[in-house]
Design a protein around this motif. Sequence first.
Motif, short mmCIF file in Angstrom:
data_model
loop_
_atom_site.label_atom_id
_atom_site.label_comp_id
_atom_site.label_asym_id
_atom_site.label_seq_id
_atom_site.Cartn_x
_atom_site.Cartn_y
_atom_site.Cartn_z
N GLN B 312 0.83 -1.21 0.00
CA GLN B 312 0.00 0.00 0.00
C GLN B 312 0.86 1.26 0.00
O GLN B 312 0.57 2.22 -0.70
CB GLN B 312 -0.93 0.00 1.22
CG GLN B 312 -2.13 -0.93 1.02
CD GLN B 312 -2.92 -1.13 2.29
OE1 GLN B 312 -2.46 -0.79 3.39
NE2 GLN B 312 -4.12 -1.68 2.17
N THR B 313 1.93 1.23 0.81
CA THR B 313 2.81 2.39 0.88
C THR B 313 3.45 2.65 -0.49
O THR B 313 3.49 3.77 -0.98
CB THR B 313 3.91 2.16 1.93
OG1 THR B 313 3.29 1.78 3.14
CG2 THR B 313 4.71 3.43 2.15
N LEU B 314 3.96 1.56 -1.11
CA LEU B 314 4.61 1.71 -2.42
C LEU B 314 3.61 2.22 -3.45
O LEU B 314 3.91 3.10 -4.24
CB LEU B 314 5.18 0.36 -2.86
CG LEU B 314 6.35 -0.16 -2.02
CD1 LEU B 314 6.79 -1.53 -2.52
CD2 LEU B 314 7.51 0.82 -2.04
N GLU B 315 2.41 1.69 -3.37
CA GLU B 315 1.35 2.09 -4.30
C GLU B 315 1.06 3.59 -4.18
O GLU B 315 0.93 4.31 -5.16
CB GLU B 315 0.09 1.28 -3.98
CG GLU B 315 -1.12 1.61 -4.82
CD GLU B 315 -1.01 1.05 -6.22
OE1 GLU B 315 -1.91 1.33 -7.02
OE2 GLU B 315 -0.01 0.35 -6.52
N ARG B 316 1.00 4.04 -2.93
CA ARG B 316 0.69 5.44 -2.69
C ARG B 316 1.82 6.35 -3.21
O ARG B 316 1.58 7.40 -3.78
CB ARG B 316 0.47 5.66 -1.19
CG ARG B 316 -0.39 6.82 -0.87
CD ARG B 316 -1.45 6.52 0.18
NE ARG B 316 -0.93 5.99 1.41
CZ ARG B 316 -0.59 6.74 2.45
NH1 ARG B 316 -0.73 8.06 2.38
NH2 ARG B 316 -0.15 6.21 3.55
N ARG B 317 3.05 5.89 -3.00
CA ARG B 317 4.18 6.68 -3.49
C ARG B 317 4.16 6.77 -5.01
O ARG B 317 4.43 7.81 -5.59
CB ARG B 317 5.49 6.04 -3.03
CG ARG B 317 5.96 6.68 -1.73
CD ARG B 317 7.32 6.23 -1.35
NE ARG B 317 7.37 6.15 0.10
CZ ARG B 317 8.16 5.34 0.77
NH1 ARG B 317 8.97 4.53 0.12
NH2 ARG B 317 8.14 5.33 2.07
N ARG B 318 3.84 5.65 -5.63
CA ARG B 318 3.83 5.59 -7.08
C ARG B 318 2.81 6.57 -7.65
O ARG B 318 3.01 7.19 -8.68
CB ARG B 318 3.51 4.17 -7.53
CG ARG B 318 3.83 3.87 -8.99
CD ARG B 318 3.50 2.44 -9.32
NE ARG B 318 2.12 2.11 -9.05
CZ ARG B 318 1.11 2.37 -9.90
NH1 ARG B 318 1.35 2.95 -11.04
NH2 ARG B 318 -0.13 2.06 -9.59
N ARG B 319 1.71 6.70 -6.91
CA ARG B 319 0.63 7.56 -7.40
C ARG B 319 0.85 9.03 -7.11
O ARG B 319 -0.07 9.83 -7.19
CB ARG B 319 -0.70 7.13 -6.77
CG ARG B 319 -1.40 6.08 -7.59
CD ARG B 319 -2.82 5.95 -7.16
NE ARG B 319 -2.92 5.89 -5.70
CZ ARG B 319 -3.85 5.21 -5.07
NH1 ARG B 319 -4.75 4.54 -5.74
NH2 ARG B 319 -3.91 5.19 -3.75
N GLY B 320 2.08 9.38 -6.73
CA GLY B 320 2.37 10.79 -6.56
C GLY B 320 2.45 11.23 -5.12
O GLY B 320 1.98 12.30 -4.76
N GLY B 321 3.04 10.36 -4.35
CA GLY B 321 3.41 10.78 -3.00
C GLY B 321 2.26 10.92 -2.05
O GLY B 321 1.13 10.58 -2.33
N ARG B 322 2.61 11.48 -0.92
CA ARG B 322 1.65 11.57 0.18
C ARG B 322 0.74 12.73 -0.08
O ARG B 322 1.16 13.85 -0.21
CB ARG B 322 2.41 11.76 1.48
CG ARG B 322 3.45 10.67 1.65
CD ARG B 322 4.50 11.07 2.64
NE ARG B 322 4.14 10.61 3.98
CZ ARG B 322 4.24 9.36 4.36
NH1 ARG B 322 4.71 8.46 3.53
NH2 ARG B 322 3.90 9.00 5.57
#
Lengths: 240, 323
Positions: B312-322
């Motif tokens: 989930q963390t990697l996915e969120r980063r991939r989608r343009g960060g926090r």
Amino acid sequence: MSELLQVRNLTKHFGGLAAVQDVSFDVNKGEIVGLIGPNGAGKTTTFSLLTGFLTPTRGTITFAGRRIDNLKPHVICRLGMTRTFQIVQPFPEMTALENVMMGALVHHRNIDEAQRRGRNTLARVGLAHKADTPGRELTLVEQKRLEIGKALATEPQLLLLDEVAAGLREAEVDVILDLVRQLNTEGITLLIVEHLMKVIMNLSQRIVVLDFGQKIAEGSPAEVSANPLVLEAYLGKEED
Amino acid sequence: MKLRWNVVAPLALLVVLAGLPLFATEYMLHIGVLVLLAAYLATGWNILGGYAGQHSLGHSLFLGIGAYTSTYLFAQIGLTPWIGMWVGALFAAIVGWFVGYLCFRYGLRGPYFALVTIALAEAMVYLVTNLNALGGAEGLDVRWVGHNPALMQFEGKTAYYYIILIMTALLLFGVQRYSRRRFGYQMIAVRENEDAAEALGVDTLAVRIRALVISAVVTALGGVFFAQYYTYINPRNVFGEGPSVQMLLFAIVGGLGTVWGPAIGAILLVPIAEFARSSLGNTFSGAHLLLYGVVLVLVMLFMPNGIVGLVQTLERRRRGGRA
């Protein structure tokens, strides 16, 4: 005007210490009442007693015609009285929307409905653009707003705000002030604890002053700020 | 319509798993059963431990109650485990309710709750060991009556495999569904901040007890399957610390409080552990336990939110960060 909240001889002892002693006051429907006092006066303890987080040693609390002084917090919330916390208490792993939804779920079991209401509430506290941000990633100002949003989503008749303006900058305080006034015009009764005199004097129609756990004054902002006992409590006694 | 991977992927997996017996060897099926049972039990533990945040370290208590109830009733009065499993579930629910009420009503939280659960499970080991009616230390056999579906006894492993596959699929479906409903949110709220939940009208005591009862029932049903599959139970292997630790281990490694985490943890770890056991078992017995320990330490250090949390963390980063 009818009384929504009636507090009589409210007393709380912690061991030998009387944190709240024989405090009585009313909150009428539609009012904004301020609860003030120096540090350690018993304001937050009073809030915790009213909302069921603490059980009174003595005294009664009546809300909307019903004794509530032995009920648990969740029951009191369902009856229509919700508090915020001085130290903000978001659900850190939940998004802002989910945080607010938790409030809406009290009266709306359906998730879609709770979500819809949650979005409305988020918009009202100015957090619509943060709907998908986890609670822990919000700034303090945003968490303060979220705190109000969560409580608001429970659709309270009486909303207890514990220092919602503390730690905010001037402009941010004004935003909160406007929001509180807006809520009041929509029919929500408010009891507010606040350190910032500007906030309390501006908002409150009536003020209850506590010092060392006892009520020392009650009245309009003008009356209270002219009361020698209040001045003494805040500024200390003048030497003769 | 947009393809929803969280619906498609599980269905695809289910189809693949359902087809497995067509070409798998008995040994592969055995591993399959172990993986699914572990996934099932870890998912059941996760309801209480992951979602409601109350970490039971003695969940074998409920596994044992299920296993002993159905096995005893079959041995004594010939009651089919198909019914015995629900009697076991009922006992587990009652015990779960008492444990939950006593612990949560009187404010036992976190490590204290965990200790109580260990103590109760351990007490059951000794209690049952000393009860001759329940077979004492020798345990109980599920008497083999030949292939008899009505008594939950089957030739070969295929039927067992399908039973546990269906149980696991239903459980995961239920968790996925209810975690996105009111009760699911309430459990998470209780875990995240009890006072805030209570202030927002959540009956935190009732939610925790309910989570414990549901988790206990699920675990007890798993215990019945355990007994039928192995056809033998003893106090240590159902009430002991082994099953308790595995349940939470797979859940933690996979991701606490996520739908798929515990199952993923089981899918990854059980085959490795079985391989270690079968290949090193003679020279280095207990190798799989050592392996569990090492994996747990590594997960705690490098991905405290488990595999699903990491994804989930990697996915969120991939989608343009926090955000």
